[in-house]
Design an enzyme around this catalytic site. Sequence first.
Site, PDB file in Angstrom:
ATOM      1  N   HIS A 112       0.825  -1.220   0.000  1.00 43.09           N
ATOM      2  CA  HIS A 112       0.000   0.000   0.000  1.00 43.09           C
ATOM      3  C   HIS A 112       0.860   1.273   0.000  1.00 43.09           C
ATOM      4  O   HIS A 112       0.303   2.369  -0.075  1.00 43.09           O
ATOM      5  CB  HIS A 112      -0.928   0.021   1.217  1.00 43.09           C
ATOM      6  CG  HIS A 112      -1.980  -1.049   1.186  1.00 43.09           C
ATOM      7  ND1 HIS A 112      -2.879  -1.176   0.147  1.00 43.09           N
ATOM      8  CD2 HIS A 112      -2.259  -2.056   2.050  1.00 43.09           C
ATOM      9  CE1 HIS A 112      -3.676  -2.213   0.389  1.00 43.09           C
ATOM     10  NE2 HIS A 112      -3.315  -2.767   1.523  1.00 43.09           N
ATOM     11  N   ASP A 151      -2.804 -10.643  -2.810  1.00 47.36           N
ATOM     12  CA  ASP A 151      -3.358 -10.195  -1.525  1.00 47.36           C
ATOM     13  C   ASP A 151      -4.838  -9.874  -1.718  1.00 47.36           C
ATOM     14  O   ASP A 151      -5.270  -9.506  -2.807  1.00 47.36           O
ATOM     15  CB  ASP A 151      -2.607  -8.943  -1.080  1.00 47.36           C
ATOM     16  CG  ASP A 151      -2.890  -8.557   0.359  1.00 47.36           C
ATOM     17  OD1 ASP A 151      -2.033  -8.841   1.210  1.00 47.36           O
ATOM     18  OD2 ASP A 151      -3.956  -7.958   0.618  1.00 47.36           O
TER      19      ASP A 151
END
Length: 436
Positions: A112, A151
């Site tokens: 992220h 993910d």
Amino acid sequence: MLKAKNKVGLVFFPAFDWAISPTHPEREERLLYTQDQVFEEGIADLEGIKFYNPGIATEKDIERVHFCVPDVMTRVTQSHLISAGGAIKAAEAVMKKEVDKAFAIVRPPGHHAQRVVFGDRGFCIINIEAVMLENIRQRFGNKKVAIVDTDCHHGDGTQDIYWNDKDTLYISFHQDGRTLYPGTGFIDEFGGPSAIGYNINIPLPPETGEEGFLYVLDNLVIPILKEYKPDLIINSAGQDNHYTDPITNMKFTAHGYAELTHRLNPDIAVLEGGYSIEGALPYVNLGIILAMTGLDYSHVREPDYDPEKLKQSPEITEYIKRLCDEIYNRWLRREDIRRETIKNQQYILRPRSIYYDTDGIHETQIQKFKVCPNCSGVNTIQSRSDWGVEIFAISIPRDACKACIDEGYDLYNQITAGKYYKVYLQDRVNDVFMSK
């Protein structure tokens, strides 16, 4: 002694001294149960398995990827540098041909973390895979790379870093952003002007099971990879699609992860998320390791595994088939979509709003990409956080032509001190980073 068919390097780094809080799911126990499982199953005794200690990433490694505000050492901890250093060590072992494949089982995670870093978002501060990849590109030459992110959360940081880089194909399959953080990862997020079509998002509905994940892999991801022909495949190996994960809503299994790894056949895997510390991670990591070694993983099952409860609905099956068809058609039409997007524009603007959920920061950005006929084009980021800090960042890409290099330095030199809190120049051609 049982012998691995592929030589596999393993790097463990549980980061004992870093956690968001003692009870937060992103804490060292994530890897300690895995470590116990690996030793109990005798993985460490297999001929062909080699353990490596992680290295430590340097400030220069981070600056090839990020604009940390105000600087790298203010933003990161030693654990972040070692986590990235562990990923670098895994990739280095593959590049030096000491092993056939490598798995960096490290934390904190990174996918992220975007180009500009004001703080922690999604438990990530620096993007450990991007730091790893740019380190090996600097040392072993430019590589055409595919990053396949499995993910459950969309890897919005990796997408941002490689948004305009045609030499890095980013494919993410994740739970639909309308139902999960970070709320991005839709199919129209297709890449910057020099790389339209090379950022592929596959947003899957909640309750997707093993059947759905493997369908996406076989009918979309692998066909695209065969056409792209990467030098390296990196698996961003998040494990929070597992049916026991406490913060997501999928039905994937440890055996499914192993099967996915076997079929994808990555050169390097790097752990990302996954927060079912006892119920999933030890089994998923064991399955991934066995699949990478080329050994039998058919008996990898969780104690509470129940196939009847984990079946996905026929509606989800049909939805995923239609979704894959639509995305593959967009891949085939990427050159047409690029022409329709660019038209005669010399610059493309990308306004963005970014929330740092962990640190509670809101950032607004305008990215500006030059459409250059000779290279990926110099690009800039004007960014402001709601803490009142405004920065300007200039990035000269790895393949920049002389005109774009000169334009980048001219921009940097023209900005007078004091106009912004910080001004940055990242010159990837000459591996130079400057700030003022």
